[in-house]
Write a protein that holds these residues in place. Structure first.
Motif, PDB file in Angstrom:
ATOM      1  N   ASP A 104       0.693  -1.254   0.043  1.00  0.00           N
ATOM      2  CA  ASP A 104      -0.035   0.103  -0.063  1.00  0.00           C
ATOM      3  C   ASP A 104       0.909   1.228  -0.013  1.00  0.00           C
TER       4      ASP A 104
ATOM      5  N   VAL B  54     -18.898   2.580   0.119  1.00  0.00           N
ATOM      6  CA  VAL B  54     -17.739   2.161  -0.664  1.00  0.00           C
ATOM      7  C   VAL B  54     -17.844   2.668  -2.007  1.00  0.00           C
TER       8      VAL B  54
ATOM      9  N   ASP C 167      -7.191  -3.747  -5.510  1.00  0.00           N
ATOM     10  CA  ASP C 167      -8.321  -2.798  -5.642  1.00  0.00           C
ATOM     11  C   ASP C 167      -9.601  -3.765  -5.564  1.00  0.00           C
TER      12      ASP C 167
ATOM     13  N   ASP D  24      -6.544  -0.526  -1.915  1.00  0.00           N
ATOM     14  CA  ASP D  24      -6.989  -0.801  -0.565  1.00  0.00           C
ATOM     15  C   ASP D  24      -6.241  -1.418   0.212  1.00  0.00           C
TER      16      ASP D  24
ATOM     17  N   ILE E 138     -11.472  -3.781   5.902  1.00  0.00           N
ATOM     18  CA  ILE E 138     -10.807  -3.239   4.721  1.00  0.00           C
ATOM     19  C   ILE E 138     -11.135  -1.943   4.686  1.00  0.00           C
TER      20      ILE E 138
ATOM     21  N   TYR F 217     -10.791   1.187   2.242  1.00  0.00           N
ATOM     22  CA  TYR F 217     -10.919   1.563   0.869  1.00  0.00           C
ATOM     23  C   TYR F 217     -10.186   2.731   0.269  1.00  0.00           C
ATOM     24  N   GLY F 218      -9.456   2.873  -0.776  1.00  0.00           N
ATOM     25  CA  GLY F 218      -8.643   3.939  -1.307  1.00  0.00           C
ATOM     26  C   GLY F 218      -9.720   5.037  -2.049  1.00  0.00           C
TER      27      GLY F 218
ATOM     28  N   LEU G 273      -6.053   6.491   1.106  1.00  0.00           N
ATOM     29  CA  LEU G 273      -6.902   5.738   2.053  1.00  0.00           C
ATOM     30  C   LEU G 273      -8.065   6.571   2.532  1.00  0.00           C
TER      31      LEU G 273
ATOM     32  N   ARG H  92     -14.833   2.077   4.737  1.00  0.00           N
ATOM     33  CA  ARG H  92     -14.446   0.716   5.436  1.00  0.00           C
ATOM     34  C   ARG H  92     -15.607  -0.097   5.413  1.00  0.00           C
TER      35      ARG H  92
ATOM     36  N   GLY I 278     -17.100  -3.835  -3.550  1.00  0.00           N
ATOM     37  CA  GLY I 278     -16.037  -4.379  -2.636  1.00  0.00           C
ATOM     38  C   GLY I 278     -16.047  -5.713  -2.480  1.00  0.00           C
TER      39      GLY I 278
END
Length: 438
Positions: free
Chosen positions: A34, A56, A67, A75, A95, A97-98, A103, A108, A171
């Protein structure tokens, strides 16, 4: 092991991510875990500022590692989340997420075995641990391979403990399926575990290698179907060791991913196993005994190099798979990672033993001169979570988790810059305690 691309760290039970493209190897940060980049307009996110749960982002598919929602942003996978009270059950896998700036702790998702696990014999697993990540079905969404604790009566071959959570525009939202390891690919009575993702036969599809028994590996060719079955699987492959480790990498640029196999879990010797048209069947360089192994382009050659960490120093082997050039870095390396934090095409080595130290890659190879110590703002025991490009600026970032017992932690992301990792305020700061409220 330990990762989920990710982390250019090769360590037993670090999974995170396999690599598929050789072009990623020149960044050594984009394939393995990451990252984040600090910009003047990017305000650090503090835990107190981002407790609210955000939706998300929905993606359309991408080739970005890790990803899971396919929106083109990396992520972060988190095992061993903070608990409300000590000695209670693990909540599952987190998790984060980006987004366009890295981030987003509010975006999440909590993955739990009770909610998303596949039952074995009518019994749901009690444990989910993230092991590896790659796009197993080739749909543009990264999938997550997790280990579980299926029931077993001790008779005959145990069940496969690995399950797959498939990525999607939303996701990791679906039910897990059990990984299918055909009987023809099994060997002995060990648990088929320690998965490593990679394109070992060079056909463009992600494959899996898992531990079999007594010096053998099961090689499962991708793509995988939505029932967890590989496209093909042959007889078990003889291996120089017991413990396959990832992420995989194309160490010599021949178009086939390779992996490191250790003689045993924990401290021990290891070897590079080379991919080819029939998969990972050829043994390359033998590596010395050590606690951890990291692959990167540290300097001195055209191919990737290996750093093997031990309590007395870090052994360096340049130009894999032959590794004829050798050196020793006068710094112990109990846990190692690698990534290109300054974007110059060479990898930095991160050692997170007693402290987090970063050794800069140079054309002449790694040295201890000019090493940088990273000091997370929180007190406690710090370990690298991931190395990779979270904000898409082409430079690796460093995600670190600092533990203060089972009930308190801090996750920070330290941005790569043209000058490498610099002592500055982290780009992102949060605690995994945020998942307790979800």
């Amino acid at each position: 092991m330990k990762v989920l691309l990710t982390r250019w760290m090769v360590h037993v039970r670090k999974g995170t991510l396999g690599l598929a493209a050789f072009s990623c190897l020149f960044l050594l940060a984009a394939c393995g875990t990451d990252k984040h980049a600090g910009t003047a307009e990017h305000t650090p996110v503090q835990a107190a500022d981002a407790p609210a749960l955000l939706p998300v982002p929905r993606g359309k598919g991408s080739e970005t590692p890790d990803d899971f929602n396919g929106d083109g942003h990396r992520d972060l996978v988190l095992n061993d989340l903070v608990k409300a009270e000590s000695h209670t059950d693990d909540a599952g896998i987190g998790i984060v997420y980006g987004g366009a700036h890295g981030l987003t702790p509010g975006a999440r998702q909590l993955i739990s075995p009770g909610e998303q696990g596949a039952p074995t014999g009518g019994q749901l697993p009690a444990v989910f641990d993230a092991e590896a990540s790659c796009d197993l079905d080739g749909d543009g969404f990264t999938d997550l391979v997790v280990s579980t604790d299926p029931p077993y009566d001790g008779q005959g071959q145990p069940p496969v403990p690995l399950q797959i959570l498939f990525g999607s525009p939303g996701g990791l939202t679906g039910q897990a399926v059990k990984l299918v390891v055909p009987e023809t690919a099994r060997y002995g009575n060990d648990w088929p575990d320690q998965p490593v993702c990679g394109d070992f036969d060079g056909d463009g599809a992600a494959d899996l290698v898992v531990h079999a028994s007594t010096g053998h590996l099961s090689y499962l060719r991708g793509p995988f179907d939505r029932k967890g079955a590989p496209d093909a699987a042959g007889a078990p492959i003889a291996s120089p060791g017991e413990a396959p480790t990832g992420p995989a990498a194309d160490v010599n640029g021949d178009g086939y991913d390779d992996l490191v196999v250790r003689t045993a879990e924990g401290t021990g010797t290891s070897a590079v196993v080379l991919g080819g048209p029939t998969g990972p069947t050829r043994t390359g360089a033998k590596l010395p005994s050590g606690i951890d192994v990291a692959l990167g382009r540290f300097g001195k050659g055209k191919a990737l190099d290996a750093a093997v960490g031990g309590m007395d120093g870090t052994a360096l082997r340049y130009d894999l798979p032959d590794a004829t050039a050798r050196a020793t870095l006068d710094s112990p390396g109990s846990v190692l990672d690698a990534g290109d934090f300054d974007g110059d095409g060479l990898s930095e080595l991160v050692s997170s033993g007693s402290r987090l130290r970063v050794f800069r890659g140079r054309a002449e190879g790694l040295t201890a001169a000019g090493a940088v110590t990273v000091e997370p703002p929180a007190r406690g025991t710090s370990r690298v979570l991931a190395v990779g490009d979270f904000d898409g600026d082409g430079r690796a970032d460093l995600a670190v988790r600092t533990y203060r017992g089972e009930t308190a932690d801090t996750v920070t992301v330290h941005s790569g810059t043209e000058k490498g990792l610099v002592a500055a305020e982290p780009a992102v700061t949060f605690s995994t305690s945020a998942f307790l409220a979800d």
